[in-house]
Structures are given as C-alpha cells and as structure tokens.
Write an enzyme that holds these catalytic residues in place. Structure first.
Site, PDB file in Angstrom:
ATOM      1  N   SER A 124       0.825  -1.213   0.000  1.00 22.46           N
ATOM      2  CA  SER A 124       0.000   0.000   0.000  1.00 22.46           C
ATOM      3  C   SER A 124       0.857   1.261   0.000  1.00 22.46           C
ATOM      4  CB  SER A 124      -0.936  -0.004   1.209  1.00 22.46           C
ATOM      5  OG  SER A 124      -0.163  -0.056   2.397  1.00 22.46           O
ATOM      6  N   HIS A 125       2.127   1.161   0.420  1.00 24.90           N
ATOM      7  CA  HIS A 125       2.982   2.352   0.468  1.00 24.90           C
ATOM      8  C   HIS A 125       4.156   2.281  -0.506  1.00 24.90           C
ATOM      9  CE1 HIS A 125       0.522   3.018   3.961  1.00 24.90           C
ATOM     10  NE2 HIS A 125       0.881   4.282   3.878  1.00 24.90           N
ATOM     11  N   ASP A 169      -8.684  -0.290   2.297  1.00 29.45           N
ATOM     12  CA  ASP A 169      -9.349  -1.594   2.463  1.00 29.45           C
ATOM     13  C   ASP A 169     -10.865  -1.457   2.317  1.00 29.45           C
ATOM     14  OD1 ASP A 169      -7.259  -3.366   2.824  1.00 29.45           O
ATOM     15  OD2 ASP A 169      -7.049  -2.873   4.939  1.00 29.45           O
ATOM     16  N   LYS A 173      -9.852   2.306  23.583  1.00 29.00           N
ATOM     17  CA  LYS A 173      -8.393   2.382  23.770  1.00 29.00           C
ATOM     18  C   LYS A 173      -7.720   2.948  22.514  1.00 29.00           C
ATOM     19  CE  LYS A 173      -8.589  -1.534  26.900  1.00 29.00           C
ATOM     20  NZ  LYS A 173      -8.048  -2.822  27.315  1.00 29.00           N
TER      21      LYS A 173
HETATM   22  P1  NDP Z   1      -0.800  -3.646   9.667  1.00 31.92           P
HETATM   23  O1  NDP Z   1      -2.014  -3.916  10.460  1.00 31.92           O
HETATM   24  O2  NDP Z   1      -0.664  -4.301   8.362  1.00 31.92           O
HETATM   25  O3  NDP Z   1       0.547  -4.026  10.486  1.00 31.92           O
HETATM   26  C1  NDP Z   1       0.969  -3.280  11.508  1.00 31.92           C
HETATM   27  C2  NDP Z   1       2.182  -3.780  12.237  1.00 31.92           C
HETATM   28  O4  NDP Z   1       1.850  -4.976  12.913  1.00 31.92           O
HETATM   29  C3  NDP Z   1       3.411  -4.082  11.403  1.00 31.92           C
HETATM   30  O5  NDP Z   1       4.538  -3.668  12.134  1.00 31.92           O
HETATM   31  C4  NDP Z   1       3.320  -5.589  11.235  1.00 31.92           C
HETATM   32  O6  NDP Z   1       4.570  -6.210  10.982  1.00 31.92           O
HETATM   33  C5  NDP Z   1       2.768  -6.014  12.559  1.00 31.92           C
HETATM   34  N1  NDP Z   1       2.038  -7.267  12.503  1.00 31.92           N
HETATM   35  C6  NDP Z   1       1.060  -7.617  11.648  1.00 31.92           C
HETATM   36  N2  NDP Z   1       0.623  -8.861  11.920  1.00 31.92           N
HETATM   37  C7  NDP Z   1       1.335  -9.309  12.983  1.00 31.92           C
HETATM   38  C8  NDP Z   1       1.355 -10.511  13.739  1.00 31.92           C
HETATM   39  N3  NDP Z   1       0.545 -11.515  13.439  1.00 31.92           N
HETATM   40  N4  NDP Z   1       2.230 -10.619  14.749  1.00 31.92           N
HETATM   41  C9  NDP Z   1       3.081  -9.607  15.058  1.00 31.92           C
HETATM   42  N5  NDP Z   1       3.102  -8.439  14.378  1.00 31.92           N
HETATM   43  C10 NDP Z   1       2.244  -8.286  13.352  1.00 31.92           C
HETATM   44  O7  NDP Z   1      -0.638  -2.047   9.523  1.00 31.92           O
HETATM   45  P2  NDP Z   1      -1.686  -0.916   9.135  1.00 31.92           P
HETATM   46  O8  NDP Z   1      -2.516  -1.360   7.986  1.00 31.92           O
HETATM   47  O9  NDP Z   1      -2.366  -0.411  10.339  1.00 31.92           O
HETATM   48  O10 NDP Z   1      -0.645   0.217   8.624  1.00 31.92           O
HETATM   49  C11 NDP Z   1       0.119  -0.024   7.464  1.00 31.92           C
HETATM   50  C12 NDP Z   1       1.025   1.145   7.180  1.00 31.92           C
HETATM   51  O11 NDP Z   1       0.272   2.288   6.832  1.00 31.92           O
HETATM   52  C13 NDP Z   1       1.944   1.573   8.328  1.00 31.92           C
HETATM   53  O12 NDP Z   1       3.261   1.540   7.823  1.00 31.92           O
HETATM   54  C14 NDP Z   1       1.520   3.005   8.631  1.00 31.92           C
HETATM   55  O13 NDP Z   1       2.589   3.876   8.986  1.00 31.92           O
HETATM   56  C15 NDP Z   1       0.928   3.432   7.317  1.00 31.92           C
HETATM   57  N6  NDP Z   1      -0.032   4.529   7.464  1.00 31.92           N
HETATM   58  C16 NDP Z   1       0.355   5.790   7.121  1.00 31.92           C
HETATM   59  C17 NDP Z   1      -0.524   6.844   7.242  1.00 31.92           C
HETATM   60  C18 NDP Z   1      -0.094   8.242   6.902  1.00 31.92           C
HETATM   61  O14 NDP Z   1      -0.933   9.117   6.902  1.00 31.92           O
HETATM   62  N7  NDP Z   1       1.151   8.509   6.643  1.00 31.92           N
HETATM   63  C19 NDP Z   1      -1.891   6.645   7.727  1.00 31.92           C
HETATM   64  C20 NDP Z   1      -2.178   5.290   8.116  1.00 31.92           C
HETATM   65  C21 NDP Z   1      -1.275   4.267   7.962  1.00 31.92           C
HETATM   66  P3  NDP Z   1       4.862  -6.800   9.503  1.00 31.92           P
HETATM   67  O15 NDP Z   1       4.994  -5.600   8.605  1.00 31.92           O
HETATM   68  O16 NDP Z   1       6.121  -7.577   9.627  1.00 31.92           O
HETATM   69  O17 NDP Z   1       3.692  -7.662   9.132  1.00 31.92           O
END
Ligand code: NDP
Length: 342
Positions: free
Chosen positions: A52-53, A193, A235
């Site tokens: 996505s990024h 999403d 929360k």
């Molecule tokens: P996700 O829910 O996909 O994942 C979030 C974090 O949780 C990651 O560090 C991921 O690690 C970890 N994770 C996921 N599944 C597990 C698991 N089963 N066990 C342990 N850790 C886990 O992220 P979001 O969709 O909430 O966000 C995605 C991106 O979007 C982020 O990088 C965020 O900075 C970016 N974003 C930016 C915005 C902006 O305005 N600039 C606004 C909103 C989001 P891993 O990557 O290894 O899976």
C-alpha cells in the site's frame, strides 16, 4: 503461479523501482532532493512488500505534487529550537526530505541528552513510518514516531470523522540484527481496504465503520460515507487522540480535522505535522546499557519460545527475498506508472 498469472506481473529490481519512481516524480516537477527522498521510501516499501505504500502510492504522489498548494522545491528549514528539540519547517513539501535534513541534529541531541524530539511542520505526508524509525535504530537509538492524517475516523461512541487514521511506530535497536519495529494505523483498517471491499461488493466485518447515525455497518459504501472506527474501541480512540495532541496541537500544527479543511476536497496527501522522538539507551541507562539489552533480548526470545512472531519479521523476510529476486507488481499498475513518465 500459473503462466497467465505470471504474464500479468512485471518483475523489477529494487533499484529499478527507485529509478522509475525518481523519473516519474522529477517528470512531474518535483525537485531532485525531494524526488530522491520519496523514491527511496517508495522503493523501500515495495522491497519490504508493504504494497500500500510502495509503487501503488506513486500516482497519488504525482497528483499531490502537481497541486498548487504543494511546494515542489521546498527547502526544509532546520532550527535548533531548544536543547532537546529540533524543529523542521517542511515549507509545504513532502515530509521525507524534512525528516532527512533534521535527522543528524536529532541524533546528536539524543546522544547528548538521552532524549530528544523533532517536530516537523507544514509537511504533506503519505508514507509509512517504519523507514524513519529504522533510520534511528540504525544509529543505536530507540524511536517513537507519530502523525495525524485526514479526519475519517469517529471517536469511540461517535458517528462522524474527527480523528485521522493516525499511524504510530516504535523501534528498538538490537545488537547484530534487525530492530524490533512496529508501525500501524490506529484506525481498524486502512481506508483503502474499505474502498477495495466496496469495489468488490464485499461486506466488511463489524468494527470497521459506522453509518451517519453512528450505527455499526457491514456495508463498505455506508462506512465510507459515515465514518471509520479505531482499533480496540475506546483504547484505540484515546491513542489516536493522543497523536492528534502530540503531533498536532503540542507542536502548533494541524489536527486531522484541520488537515481535511486545508485540503478543500482536493484529495491530496494530508498536510500537517509529525513528531519524532529519539532515546539513547546509553544515556537513559545511566551509562551502561548492557543489562537492558540482555533483558530486551530475553523478552524477544520469549516470543520465539511460544511460536509468536515479532512485528516486522514479515517485512524483513520480504526484504531479503526482494533484494535477491526483485519485486513483482501487476502489469496494470506498471502500465499506469509508465504512462506518468514525461
Ligand atoms: P498492519 O495492520 O498491516 O501491520 C501493523 C504492524 O503490525 C506491522 O509492524 C506488522 O509487521 C505487525 N504485525 C502484523 N501482523 C502481525 C502478527 N501476526 N504478529 C506480530 N506483528 C504483526 O498495519 P496498518 O494497515 O495499520 O498500517 C500499514 C502502514 O500504513 C503503516 O506503515 C503506517 O505507517 C501506514 N499509514 C500511514 C498513514 C499516513 O498518513 N502517513 C496513515 C495510516 C497508515 P509486519 O509488517 O512484519 O507484518
């Protein structure tokens, strides 16, 4: 993968992702230093399979760059504002160059005082936060980064967009290995999403959004017109509010609501501030971080011992794979991006 699925994909090296992004961004008029900073982040996201990024964001980046509100050649102004504070005015350009320009002074201050902050203002922001967290863990520092976005998310118990999707990221340096890093939005899911579910006519799980009266909905279109929700009920709502306060009000910057008003319906990247905090384990531990490192490593070992994975492990595995084999993107996305070349 079948042959026809493979035909629908284009294989690129990580360097090619960077070069393609750079050419598109410069072609759109973005100044070279900004274009390089953005291309580096897009290539890193594509490399780590944060789709996505990665390149997926490039058309949106170009749209923002060509807007009148955006300063394509903004020169970030770095100010040594206080013993523990760097302020960087991004001048209505992207946040990424502002971060890079302020980083050396932030690191220096954290090493001197144990803790230091960087407040970035007037920045257009679209990126994942983990590359910035990793820039600090690479220096042996722990880091906390947060930023508002646009006001699409209702507070717990509410019905209208007030909070942003507000990401927060944390990093902890580890000896001889990848850092511990998490990085997530405080909304239950990404806005894209919801859009994907709407396009596919698929219902969304309860907890992702509400209708205009605050009632739970499983219809993506209704949630997009109503409001998204935070993760974790009250929360997540409180955590997201903290981000509005710390990376908005505290540093004299826009909240997500202000950012949305500033956008005037143009659908550009949000424009607001960003807060980056850095902590030096040497200073914070009183000069000897060794015991803390052992405790932290014991904690991480406890995850592996019960089969749980650490956040970012998926990303690091993707990184190794992409560096060895390249990255695949859909032919449709590749064609869309090539069409943006001058
Ligand atoms: P996700 O829910 O996909 O994942 C979030 C974090 O949780 C990651 O560090 C991921 O690690 C970890 N994770 C996921 N599944 C597990 C698991 N089963 N066990 C342990 N850790 C886990 O992220 P979001 O969709 O909430 O966000 C995605 C991106 O979007 C982020 O990088 C965020 O900075 C970016 N974003 C930016 C915005 C902006 O305005 N600039 C606004 C909103 C989001 P891993 O990557 O290894 O899976």
């Amino acid at each position: 993968m079948t042959m026809s699925e493979a035909d629908d994909l284009v294989l690129l090296s990580v360097d090619e992702v960077f070069d393609l992004s750079l050419r598109v961004l410069e072609g759109a008029g973005l100044g070279r230093p900004h274009a390089e900073a953005v291309a580096r982040t897009l290539a890193a996201s594509q490399r780590d399979e944060c789709h996505s990024h990665g390149l997926h964001r490039l058309p949106g980046c170009v749209m923002t760059v060509t807007a009148e509100k955006f300063a394509r050649d903004a020169e970030p102004e770095v100010a040594d504002a206080a013993p523990a504070l760097v302020r960087v005015d991004a001048g209505y350009g992207y946040s990424l160059l502002a971060f890079e320009r302020g980083l050396p002074l932030l690191v220096e201050k954290a090493r001197r005082g144990g803790v230091a902050a960087m407040a970035i203002s007037n920045c257009f922001h679209f990126s994942a936060l983990w590359p910035e967290v990793e820039a600090l863990t690479d220096q042996g520092l722990a880091a906390l980064v947060m930023t508002p976005s646009h006001a699409w998310v209702a507070p717990a118990g509410g019905r209208k967009g007030l909070l942003g999707t507000n990401p927060i990221a944390f990093g902890w340096p580890r000896p001889g290995g990848h850092p511990y890093v998490f990085d997530f939005a405080t909304s239950a899911v990404a806005r894209s999403d919801l859009a994907l579910h709407k396009a596919a006519g698929k219902p969304i799980p309860e907890g992702w959004g509400v209708d205009g009266d605050g009632n739970p909905t499983t219809d993506a279109a209704t949630a997009l017109e109503g409001a998204m929700l935070t993760f974790g009920g009250h929360k997540g709502s409180a955590l997201s509010t903290m981000i509005e306060l710390m990376a908005g009000a505290l540093i004299g910057e826009r909240t997500s609501l202000d950012s949305m008003a500033f956008d005037e319906g143009l659908k550009l990247a949000p424009c607001h501030g960003e807060l980056v905090l850095a902590f030096d384990p040497v200073v914070m531990s009183g000069g000897d971080p060794a015991e803390g490192i052992v405790r932290a490593e014991a904690l991480f070992a406890g995850f592996a011992a019960q089969g749980a994975r650490l956040p970012s492990e998926r990303r690091y595995a993707a990184r190794a794979r992409s560096l060895a084999e390249g990255v695949s993107i859909s032919r449709a996305l590749h064609e869309r991006i090539v069409a943006l070349l001058p």
